[in-house]
Design a protein around this motif. Sequence first.
Motif, PDB file in Angstrom:
ATOM      1  N   TYR A  74     -15.237 -30.624 -38.163  1.00 26.82           N
ATOM      2  CA  TYR A  74     -16.104 -30.533 -36.983  1.00 26.82           C
ATOM      3  C   TYR A  74     -15.584 -29.485 -36.006  1.00 26.82           C
ATOM      4  N   ILE A  75     -14.282 -29.496 -35.747  1.00 26.14           N
ATOM      5  CA  ILE A  75     -13.687 -28.557 -34.782  1.00 26.14           C
ATOM      6  C   ILE A  75     -13.833 -27.121 -35.283  1.00 26.14           C
ATOM      7  N   LYS A  76     -13.593 -26.908 -36.589  1.00 28.54           N
ATOM      8  CA  LYS A  76     -13.725 -25.561 -37.161  1.00 28.54           C
ATOM      9  C   LYS A  76     -15.172 -25.082 -37.102  1.00 28.54           C
ATOM     10  N   THR A  77     -16.113 -25.974 -37.443  1.00 32.75           N
ATOM     11  CA  THR A  77     -17.527 -25.588 -37.486  1.00 32.75           C
ATOM     12  C   THR A  77     -18.041 -25.193 -36.108  1.00 32.75           C
ATOM     13  N   THR A  78     -17.735 -25.994 -35.111  1.00 33.10           N
ATOM     14  CA  THR A  78     -18.310 -25.798 -33.778  1.00 33.10           C
ATOM     15  C   THR A  78     -17.469 -24.897 -32.889  1.00 33.10           C
ATOM     16  N   GLY A  79     -16.182 -24.682 -33.253  1.00 35.65           N
ATOM     17  CA  GLY A  79     -15.309 -23.897 -32.387  1.00 35.65           C
ATOM     18  C   GLY A  79     -14.890 -24.646 -31.135  1.00 35.65           C
ATOM     19  N   ARG A  80     -14.994 -25.967 -31.145  1.00 34.37           N
ATOM     20  CA  ARG A  80     -14.635 -26.771 -29.972  1.00 34.37           C
ATOM     21  C   ARG A  80     -13.140 -27.078 -29.988  1.00 34.37           C
ATOM     22  N   TYR A  81     -12.338 -26.024 -29.907  1.00 31.33           N
ATOM     23  CA  TYR A  81     -10.884 -26.182 -30.027  1.00 31.33           C
ATOM     24  C   TYR A  81     -10.290 -26.954 -28.855  1.00 31.33           C
ATOM     25  N   ALA A  82     -10.802 -26.729 -27.646  1.00 29.46           N
ATOM     26  CA  ALA A  82     -10.264 -27.420 -26.472  1.00 29.46           C
ATOM     27  C   ALA A  82     -10.429 -28.930 -26.624  1.00 29.46           C
ATOM     28  N   SER A  83     -11.579 -29.367 -27.132  1.00 23.34           N
ATOM     29  CA  SER A  83     -11.811 -30.796 -27.341  1.00 23.34           C
ATOM     30  C   SER A  83     -10.853 -31.356 -28.390  1.00 23.34           C
ATOM     31  N   GLY A  84     -10.633 -30.585 -29.453  1.00 20.12           N
ATOM     32  CA  GLY A  84      -9.717 -31.029 -30.501  1.00 20.12           C
ATOM     33  C   GLY A  84      -8.286 -31.109 -30.012  1.00 20.12           C
ATOM     34  N   ILE A  85      -7.867 -30.099 -29.250  1.00 16.93           N
ATOM     35  CA  ILE A  85      -6.501 -30.096 -28.707  1.00 16.93           C
ATOM     36  C   ILE A  85      -6.297 -31.307 -27.790  1.00 16.93           C
TER      37      ILE A  85
END
Length: 549
Positions: A74-85
Amino acid sequence: VLRAYSYADNGSGDTIKRITGVRRFNPITSTEQEHKFLVAAEQLFFSGWQLGSDPEIQVPNLVSNHLTSGLLHYIKTTGRYASGINLFEKLRNRDPEIASLLAKVYMAGDEEVKAVQLLHEAVEELPMDYSLLDCQAEFCNRKGRSDLALEIAKRSVVSAPSEFGTWARLAEIYVTMEQWDMALLTLNSCPMFTYQDKDAPRLPEPSRISLPLAPETLCDEIDDSGAAPEADSVHPTLRRLAAGNYKGTFHKAYILLTEITKKIGWDHLLKIRSQVFVMEEEYRNEKQMPGGGSRNASTTALRGTDTPQPNGHGEPLEEDPPSSSGTDASQPNGEPTVASSHLDPDVSKPSSSITVRSGAETPQPLPPNSDPAHQTYTQFHHKRLCERWLDNLFMVLYEDLRIYTIWRTEASQYRQQQLAYKKNAEEWEILGELAERLHHADEAVEAWQNCLGIRFSPKAMRGVLGLYERRGDGRNTLSALIRLVAWQYRWYSEFSPDLLYATRKLIEDEGAVKVRSIVQATSLPQHILDLTHQYAALCAAFRSDGSEG
């Protein structure tokens, strides 16, 4: 949400697997929905191992299971790195093992300095955590420091000797270092697992089909509704190529073997193989020598089991891996095997040396006798017996190379005679996949474009898209993307993680203005372009900084 991401692209390039009439929607289209998803993931995180794991993982654990794989996807697909971190930082405070997941998100989000600092701290605290070590080894190898990666990967193997991934990483590093003998020996030591596919229901054939199509999805260029299976008209040898059916650990091992072959060539690969593994003739002559063969590696291995077992040794060269006799052509655990070919056997074979097995069902030429005096048999005791599954991979690779060589030779002969080289669409699909497996990108594109010239094929278009992406060809990447997005909508799917990721990366690499100008210059109907804008809008809505795409 995990299930939606896991199954969204199931069969999207394969009309046989596709369940006709199923609609697919994006489960997360707003930050509020994302927040609910991540809160639920945090609450259930420490039970995630109960879900099982990808087929390459033998034992699911805290950081290797379907929940963690889904979160990273999900993080890779959407680019939501801040949420993942943010998520993994909170979880890491509860368990330091989570550092490996946090480091992966840092790297994906282009914060490599933070990732290196985190890994340094985490490895000091958990010096034998194989997930951390594997993450470190992969990073060092990717940065051109295979010398550093090697020692880390060896520690990772010692830490988790029964996991395929640790051995595969070590083999990959040996390939980078061009230590071909060590790469083959390490690959031979990999524990192989039976592939467990995702549940994919095969619905019975309906007596009739009525699929209402909205006018805005109609476009002749992406219409494959009339494509009938062409299996009966596909050449038998092409239909039986086994490598395209490999999954899981066997697929990854085959990729490593083809990478070695691409770098050193088939003949050199056979030479290295004969230097590190016991060849059939050597074993036969050793048995005939007085007192020979009673305690050597091959005799021990020939009494072993047929099923590949996890290898519990830390170093691939220090101990003999458990081996099997390799006396028939069947693949353990139901994995596909090479089939005998019916194409012209005299057309450009890759080599005359191929096998070490006696009594194999598959016809094969034997290794040439380059040592008639048998002076090298004293080295017999220092060799390993090639595992049956790896021996099968050599056979499958030989067949791939043989068919590829025949194809290129015939195509060249037809060009010289100014004749059309004709195949049907499915045969061109198979040849495109064959060329890609063997790392011949130009030939793969040629085959897929020939397929697309006959009819639209999502499988061929996805292959073309992937190769354009790797080349950084923005215009052609977008052209392929537009057609795949339109095809998805044509079959009631409004969500594809693969296409969403490709669209996001294209916008990041090329810039929104340039992408928009390319779209406007495209000759496809406006309603098809509008569908592409919807995909791009999703990327804009999910930019990590919240700004407009």
